[in-house]
Design an enzyme around this catalytic site. Structure first.
Site, mmCIF file in Angstrom:
data_model
loop_
_atom_site.group_PDB
_atom_site.id
_atom_site.type_symbol
_atom_site.label_atom_id
_atom_site.label_comp_id
_atom_site.label_asym_id
_atom_site.label_seq_id
_atom_site.Cartn_x
_atom_site.Cartn_y
_atom_site.Cartn_z
ATOM 1 N N HIS A 219 0.801 -1.219 0.000
ATOM 2 C CA HIS A 219 0.000 0.000 0.000
ATOM 3 C C HIS A 219 0.838 1.275 0.000
ATOM 4 C CE1 HIS A 219 -3.374 -2.655 0.637
ATOM 5 N NE2 HIS A 219 -4.202 -1.632 0.657
ATOM 6 N N SER A 223 -0.213 -0.857 -6.185
ATOM 7 C CA SER A 223 -0.102 -2.056 -7.023
ATOM 8 C C SER A 223 0.630 -1.742 -8.323
ATOM 9 C CB SER A 223 -1.493 -2.603 -7.343
ATOM 10 O OG SER A 223 -2.160 -3.003 -6.172
ATOM 11 N N LYS A 247 -14.153 -8.426 -9.208
ATOM 12 C CA LYS A 247 -13.251 -9.226 -10.054
ATOM 13 C C LYS A 247 -12.600 -10.344 -9.242
ATOM 14 C CE LYS A 247 -10.135 -8.433 -13.896
ATOM 15 N NZ LYS A 247 -9.540 -7.394 -14.753
ATOM 16 N N ASP A 248 -12.164 -10.012 -8.018
ATOM 17 C CA ASP A 248 -11.602 -11.040 -7.145
ATOM 18 C C ASP A 248 -12.662 -12.057 -6.749
ATOM 19 O OD1 ASP A 248 -9.024 -10.044 -7.153
ATOM 20 O OD2 ASP A 248 -9.334 -8.770 -5.399
ATOM 21 N N GLU A 291 6.328 -33.977 -1.538
ATOM 22 C CA GLU A 291 5.109 -33.517 -2.186
ATOM 23 C C GLU A 291 5.467 -32.817 -3.500
ATOM 24 O OE1 GLU A 291 2.349 -34.714 -1.353
ATOM 25 O OE2 GLU A 291 1.362 -33.546 0.215
#
Length: 453
Positions: A219, A223, A247-248, A291
């Site tokens: 922040h 972004s 959108k998320d 894994e």
């Protein structure tokens, strides 16, 4: 990130005003993920993976706390308690499968998040700290996942712990005492299981704390975006809510469909069948593998088959070389902001960089993943050696050289120009005398950010 045109939080009622004065949590949320946080208007779905990673962490913490209520970290009963959770605890099977598959999905979205950052050079100034904290989160995830893999106390759990902790024995002088100290003995047993369980329970909360720092660091500069061009005006941004929350939300819905598919229909597809056999120190599995999300780094570890020697004198044994290379393959990410000197961020405008990324780095990671899960025999050994060599060459040699010699494509003047065209240096978008980009969400003649009708 602070913009003069960002909408300010205004409490509407006496209660919210009182809360805002005493404990301004609503203001904090509003400024972090609400209309008070302007975001570049051109973010694509590759920017969904940060939110999805946070959601995966929440799934892991919630399911992990529930599972811990029924699990016993004792080598004599650990395997049985896992079966008890699966068979006798109400919805225990769902919690266990959600936790196990949640770890895989967590790594999937984090890997996509990392490769998005690599392609768009999200590690460059002024966002170096965001990247560095992200690498710390990844290292903590790997430690947490390894310890969690040991807890079911199946064959792969036991022998995986034996092999991975055995890597520390390669360290000269202090290696073997360090391994014994980590395990609490000469082999994985009650002491190791208790330690791993304790740390596996604790580390997700440490990860959550570093995630908060990661978001806080984000922040400050704001972004990044697909063009790599910084925000220049109000028309370059839209409020995070409602545009990117919706959108998320769509991305989260797609994620949940895929996640539910694995939890309910393919719960063991990403695991190893040998881990449904109780740990037996007297029976070594034919092929010990970690894994799937560790496989590229496991391949790098196994790529070193010869000692570093001169005139018959061994300076560095092969095992230690492999350990150093495995850790270096992740630690090299810490210096990426200073290796890539290109003034252009986005891979869309860097043609030479883009070729090496898509036809060099990505195939290399695929080959390493395949080789990590394959037996330590030809042709997998030579393939892993070639891929390991290219991996380090990409970051340490190719990337710095490409950043110096390539001729990037012309960048748009602003984010708005990249979206709608017509931006002019020193003027308003498209030459509009009012500074209004008509029909764009987040534009208004009074200069405020309002949703488009």
């Amino acid at each position: 990130m602070s913009f003069a045109w960002a909408k300010q939080y205004e409490p509407k009622s006496a209660f919210t005003k009182w809360i805002d004065e005493k404990l301004p949590v609503p203001r904090l949320v509003y400024n972090a993920v609400g209309a008070g946080y302007p975001v570049p208007r051109n973010l694509n779905y590759m920017w969904n993976f940060g939110v999805l990673a946070g959601f995966c962490l929440m799934i892991q913490i919630i399911t992990g706390v529930v599972l811990a209520m029924h699990y016993a970290a004792n080598a004599q009963v650990a395997f049985g308690t896992v079966e008890h959770i699966m068979r006798n605890v109400n919805y225990g099977w769902m919690m266990r499968y959600a936790h196990a598959n949640g770890a895989s999905f967590f790594f999937i979205v984090v890997y996509l998040h990392i490769f998005r950052g690599l392609f768009y050079s999200s590690y460059k100034a002024p966002r170096e700290m965001i990247w560095l904290l992200g690498v710390v989160i990844f290292l903590l995830m790997m430690a947490t996942a390894f310890m969690g893999y040991v807890l079911p106390w199946g064959q792969m759990s036991f022998w995986g712990a034996q092999v991975i902790t055995g890597l520390f024995s390669a360290i000269p002088l202090v290696g073997e005492p360090l391994q014994i100290w980590l395990l609490g003995g000469f082999a994985p047993d009650n002491a190791a299981l208790n330690r791993f369980f304790s740390l596996h329970f604790l580390l997700p909360f440490v990860i959550a704390g570093v995630v908060i720092l990661h978001i806080w660091a984000l922040h400050i500069p704001g972004s990044s975006n697909p063009t790599g061009v910084e925000v220049k005006s109000e028309s370059d941004t839209v409020p995070f809510h409602p545009y990117y929350t919706s959108k998320d939300g769509f991305g989260l819905g797609v994620f949940l469909i895929a996640f539910a598919l694995f939890v309910f229909f393919l719960p063991n597809a990403l695991g190893h069948p040998d881990n449904y056999i109780e740990a037996n120190p007297l029976s070594t599995p034919a092929h010990i593998v970690p894994e799937w999300y560790f496989l590229p780094f496991y391949a790098i570890l196994r790529a070193f088959t010869g000692d570093l020697a001169l005139f018959g004198v061994t300076f560095v044994p092969a095992k230690l070389l492999g350990v150093i290379a495995m850790f270096a393959s992740i630690l090299v990410w810490f210096i990426l902001p200073w290796l890539d000197k290109s003034p252009v961020r986005s891979g869309h405008y860097r043609p030479l960089f883009r070729r090496f990324f898509w036809f060099g780095l990505i195939p290399t990671m695929i080959v390493l993943t395949i080789c990590g899960g394959a037996p330590a025999e030809e042709p997998y050994v030579i393939l892993s050696q070639v891929a390991t060599a290219y991996y380090f060459l990409h970051f340490l040699v190719i990337l710095p050289i490409v950043s110096q010699i390539e001729v990037p494509k012309p960048l748009p003047f602003s984010i708005t120009e990249a979206v709608v065209g017509g931006d002019k240096p020193g003027g308003t978008p498209g030459g509009d005398p009012q500074g209004v980009v008509k029909g764009l969400p987040g534009s208004a003649s009074d200069g405020s950010l309002q949703p488009a009708e």
